[in-house]
Design a protein around this motif. Structure first.
Motif, PDB file in Angstrom:
ATOM      1  N   ASN A   1      70.729  22.288  46.500  1.00 16.24           N
ATOM      2  CA  ASN A   1      71.271  20.835  46.711  1.00 16.24           C
ATOM      3  C   ASN A   1      71.039  20.472  48.541  1.00 16.24           C
ATOM      4  OD1 ASN A   1      71.570  20.594  44.144  1.00 16.24           O
ATOM      5  ND2 ASN A   1      73.519  21.094  44.163  1.00 16.24           N
ATOM      6  N   GLU A   2      71.724  21.327  49.182  1.00 16.74           N
ATOM      7  CA  GLU A   2      71.638  21.094  50.534  1.00 16.74           C
ATOM      8  C   GLU A   2      70.206  21.020  51.076  1.00 16.74           C
ATOM      9  OE1 GLU A   2      74.560  20.244  53.509  1.00 16.74           O
ATOM     10  OE2 GLU A   2      74.729  20.913  51.459  1.00 16.74           O
ATOM     11  N   LEU A   3      69.358  21.845  50.711  1.00 11.33           N
ATOM     12  CA  LEU A   3      67.980  21.995  51.109  1.00 11.33           C
ATOM     13  C   LEU A   3      67.514  20.486  50.744  1.00 11.33           C
ATOM     14  CD1 LEU A   3      66.050  23.866  52.586  1.00 11.33           C
ATOM     15  CD2 LEU A   3      65.281  24.516  50.182  1.00 11.33           C
ATOM     16  N   MET A   4      67.681  20.171  49.490  1.00 10.83           N
ATOM     17  CA  MET A   4      66.925  18.984  49.133  1.00 10.83           C
ATOM     18  C   MET A   4      67.505  17.492  49.801  1.00 10.83           C
ATOM     19  SD  MET A   4      64.406  20.065  47.376  1.00 10.83           S
ATOM     20  CE  MET A   4      63.795  18.624  46.814  1.00 10.83           C
ATOM     21  N   LYS A   5      68.373  17.835  50.758  1.00 10.55           N
ATOM     22  CA  LYS A   5      68.814  16.500  51.513  1.00 10.55           C
ATOM     23  C   LYS A   5      68.104  16.120  52.626  1.00 10.55           C
ATOM     24  CE  LYS A   5      73.917  17.363  50.336  1.00 10.55           C
ATOM     25  NZ  LYS A   5      75.179  17.655  50.971  1.00 10.55           N
ATOM     26  N   VAL A   6      67.112  16.967  53.012  1.00  9.39           N
ATOM     27  CA  VAL A   6      66.317  16.809  53.992  1.00  9.39           C
ATOM     28  C   VAL A   6      65.070  16.226  53.319  1.00  9.39           C
ATOM     29  CG1 VAL A   6      64.934  17.965  55.758  1.00  9.39           C
ATOM     30  CG2 VAL A   6      67.087  19.021  55.220  1.00  9.39           C
ATOM     31  N   ASN A   7      64.677  15.175  54.101  1.00 12.57           N
ATOM     32  CA  ASN A   7      63.291  14.372  53.673  1.00 12.57           C
ATOM     33  C   ASN A   7      62.289  15.269  54.047  1.00 12.57           C
ATOM     34  OD1 ASN A   7      64.803  11.925  53.056  1.00 12.57           O
ATOM     35  ND2 ASN A   7      64.728  11.298  55.204  1.00 12.57           N
ATOM     36  N   GLY A   8      61.257  15.315  52.893  1.00 12.84           N
ATOM     37  CA  GLY A   8      59.917  15.990  53.052  1.00 12.84           C
ATOM     38  C   GLY A   8      60.083  17.184  52.506  1.00 12.84           C
ATOM     39  N   VAL A   9      61.172  17.845  52.111  1.00 12.62           N
ATOM     40  CA  VAL A   9      61.282  19.224  51.558  1.00 12.62           C
ATOM     41  C   VAL A   9      60.555  19.018  50.105  1.00 12.62           C
ATOM     42  CG1 VAL A   9      62.641  21.002  50.805  1.00 12.62           C
ATOM     43  CG2 VAL A   9      62.981  20.053  53.147  1.00 12.62           C
ATOM     44  N   VAL A  10      59.627  20.215  49.784  1.00 11.24           N
ATOM     45  CA  VAL A  10      59.195  19.890  48.435  1.00 11.24           C
ATOM     46  C   VAL A  10      59.688  21.206  47.788  1.00 11.24           C
ATOM     47  CG1 VAL A  10      56.909  20.124  47.036  1.00 11.24           C
ATOM     48  CG2 VAL A  10      57.043  18.973  49.280  1.00 11.24           C
ATOM     49  N   CYS A  11      60.121  21.219  46.681  1.00  6.16           N
ATOM     50  CA  CYS A  11      61.048  22.406  45.932  1.00  6.16           C
ATOM     51  C   CYS A  11      61.420  22.046  44.689  1.00  6.16           C
ATOM     52  CB  CYS A  11      61.989  22.984  46.847  1.00  6.16           C
ATOM     53  SG  CYS A  11      62.689  24.652  45.873  1.00  6.16           S
ATOM     54  N   LYS A  12      60.890  22.778  43.521  1.00  4.97           N
ATOM     55  CA  LYS A  12      61.395  22.556  42.255  1.00  4.97           C
ATOM     56  C   LYS A  12      62.704  23.428  42.115  1.00  4.97           C
ATOM     57  CE  LYS A  12      58.538  19.351  40.974  1.00  4.97           C
ATOM     58  NZ  LYS A  12      57.431  19.498  39.455  1.00  4.97           N
ATOM     59  N   LYS A  13      63.547  23.105  41.418  1.00  3.58           N
ATOM     60  CA  LYS A  13      64.691  24.008  41.139  1.00  3.58           C
ATOM     61  C   LYS A  13      64.172  25.484  40.347  1.00  3.58           C
ATOM     62  CE  LYS A  13      69.028  22.574  40.511  1.00  3.58           C
ATOM     63  NZ  LYS A  13      70.177  22.173  40.019  1.00  3.58           N
ATOM     64  N   PRO A  14      64.369  26.500  41.022  1.00  2.00           N
ATOM     65  CA  PRO A  14      63.954  27.706  40.230  1.00  2.00           C
ATOM     66  C   PRO A  14      64.883  27.971  39.210  1.00  2.00           C
ATOM     67  CG  PRO A  14      64.935  28.379  42.339  1.00  2.00           C
ATOM     68  CD  PRO A  14      64.957  26.592  42.246  1.00  2.00           C
ATOM     69  N   HIS A  15      64.589  28.773  38.124  1.00  6.03           N
ATOM     70  CA  HIS A  15      65.349  29.307  37.003  1.00  6.03           C
ATOM     71  C   HIS A  15      65.384  30.818  36.713  1.00  6.03           C
ATOM     72  CE1 HIS A  15      65.074  25.001  35.683  1.00  6.03           C
ATOM     73  NE2 HIS A  15      63.899  25.002  35.782  1.00  6.03           N
ATOM     74  N   GLY A  16      65.005  31.462  37.919  1.00  6.21           N
ATOM     75  CA  GLY A  16      65.346  32.684  37.747  1.00  6.21           C
ATOM     76  C   GLY A  16      65.296  33.465  38.889  1.00  6.21           C
ATOM     77  N   ALA A  17      65.476  34.883  38.999  1.00  2.83           N
ATOM     78  CA  ALA A  17      65.768  35.684  40.108  1.00  2.83           C
ATOM     79  C   ALA A  17      66.697  35.142  41.225  1.00  2.83           C
ATOM     80  CB  ALA A  17      64.386  35.864  40.933  1.00  2.83           C
ATOM     81  N   PHE A  18      66.779  35.537  42.313  1.00  2.19           N
ATOM     82  CA  PHE A  18      67.846  34.763  43.227  1.00  2.19           C
ATOM     83  C   PHE A  18      67.183  34.437  44.432  1.00  2.19           C
ATOM     84  CE2 PHE A  18      69.122  39.472  42.818  1.00  2.19           C
ATOM     85  CZ  PHE A  18      68.344  39.904  44.075  1.00  2.19           C
ATOM     86  N   TYR A  19      66.086  33.796  44.447  1.00  2.00           N
ATOM     87  CA  TYR A  19      65.132  33.137  45.444  1.00  2.00           C
ATOM     88  C   TYR A  19      64.867  31.806  45.137  1.00  2.00           C
ATOM     89  CZ  TYR A  19      64.744  38.424  45.939  1.00  2.00           C
ATOM     90  OH  TYR A  19      64.494  39.525  46.114  1.00  2.00           O
TER      91      TYR A  19
END
Length: 395
Positions: free
Chosen positions: A303-321
């Motif tokens: 959630n903190e990472l996605m506050k930055v404009n331009g970051v591309v990332c789908k929420k991961p569903h496993g492991a811890f990365y």
């Protein structure tokens, strides 16, 4: 003096590459929050230490190259929880998942053979294959698509006469992707049609979030003669230093061949195996608590990472990365800048540039892998510092 091409061609660990900058920051009084390496802070179950402390034999002897019978039996019982039945002669104990991977590659590939693997991949896959003179052929996946597998046609286009296996981590390190049952079936169909081995690295099996469904290749009966399951206690029980892994396969002939490699290194540490027996008997409730903890940590960081404009990332569903594409050109330069030029109240964050998780040139240069292995309080602070640092770096 000359060195072998084998060792000279191997890359150094990209995960540990930035250690000199970290050490310099600490010497300057900067506290460094580590999001760069998958070393959990979860306490190792105390039964491991109790079992080792209570070992009282007069002589610490060699044990069987396959592994001590008690541990083999414990691993058998563990897999039954996932409806996978292995006989005792279908399991080998190894020096961590790393040796299991290296032995599996050596057993199914000759020099100059190929292994397909989705990229980005666990960086040591490149090291293991290079050590065995085997080539990685990448199946490229993207952040925009959540690192899902591409089409069957794309994957089969990568296969040639030298292709011997498909190697996957499920859930994935470094992306946190959990492959769907349809994706697992697709890989199985490709392996059957093209007579390939499936090396399935399942060391993060317990860490599945958001009601995602986990499917092991060990549950696909049609390919049980060609599936090699790689496993480890390192992340599952937060026992990275114990170095206990395993290889399991219904192909008894393959196991007998890999046993030769096990015999060549004599045996795995007896004391670590004794401790591991009790780890495999850890109650399921242990994982329920850990999953809840990692789930909260993932959400904090994502959630903190996605506050930055331009970051591309789908929420991961496993492991811890989390593997994220940033609106910058050079993630390594950003990582060094965070350690050497940026801090908040004498605190900063160490991240892992993702270029080393790719074999295709120029891919991953603007991506980072983050491991959410800190306690929630520290992770919130680290995530805030990372966000502020990224925003300032972009300016």
């Amino acid at each position: 003096m000359n060195y072998s091409k084998r060792v000279s061609s191997m890359q150094s660990s990209p995960i540990r590459k930035l250690s000199p900058f970290e050490e310099a920051a600490k010497k300057n009084g900067i506290k460094v929050y580590h999001l760069n390496i998958g070393q959990p802070d979860i306490k190792t179950p105390s039964d491991f230490f109790y079992a080792v402390k209570n070992f009282n034999n007069d002589v610490l002897e060699y044990c069987p190259s396959q592994g001590i019978p008690e541990l083999v039996s414990a691993i058998q019982n563990y897999y039954l929880n996932y409806d996978i039945k292995f006989d005792k002669d279908e399991i080998l104990v190894t020096n961590g998942g790393s040796e299991a991977l290296l032995f599996a590659i050596m057993a199914v590939c000759d020099p100059n053979d190929n292994i397909l693997t989705p990229e980005p991949f666990y960086t040591n896959y490149l090291g293991f294959t290079q050590a065995a003179n085997v080539n990685i052929v990448p199946i490229t996946t993207t952040a925009e698509d959540g690192f899902r597998l591409p089409s069957k046609e794309y994957i089969t286009s990568k296969i040639n006469s030298n292709t011997k296996a498909i190697l996957l981590t499920n859930p994935s390190n470094p992306t946190g992707t959990v492959y769907t049952k349809d994706e697992v079936k697709m890989i199985s169909e490709i392996a059957l049609k093209h007579n390939l081995w499936i090396i399935s690295d399942e060391v993060y099996r317990e860490f599945i979030y958001d009601d995602s469904i986990y499917t092991s290749f060990g549950n696909i009966d049609e390919v049980n003669d060609r599936v090699i399951i790689i496993d480890s206690i390192s992340k599952r029980y937060s026992a990275c230093g114990a170095r206990i892994g395993s290889i399991a396969s219904k192909n008894k002939n393959l196991i007998s061949q890999i046993l030769k490699l096990c015999q060549s290194r004599l045996c795995v540490s007896t004391l670590d195996q004794i401790g591991a027996v009790d780890l495999y008997n850890t109650p399921v409730s242990y994982f329920n608590n850990i999953k809840d903890e990692y789930n909260k940590r993932r959400d904090v960081l994502y959630n903190e990472l996605m506050k930055v404009n331009g970051v591309v990332c789908k929420k991961p569903h496993g492991a811890f990365y989390i593997l994220a594409k940033l609106p910058i050109e050079d993630a390594e330069d950003f990582a060094i800048w965070m350690l050497s030029k940026f801090n908040r109240n004498n605190e900063t964050v160490m991240i892992c540039p993702a270029e080393g998780f790719y074999s295709t040139k120029n891919l991953g240069e603007n991506e980072i892998r983050l491991a959410y292995i800190l306690n929630e309080k520290d992770l919130k602070r680290a995530a805030q510092i990372l966000k502020e640092g990224l925003e300032e770096y972009i300016k």
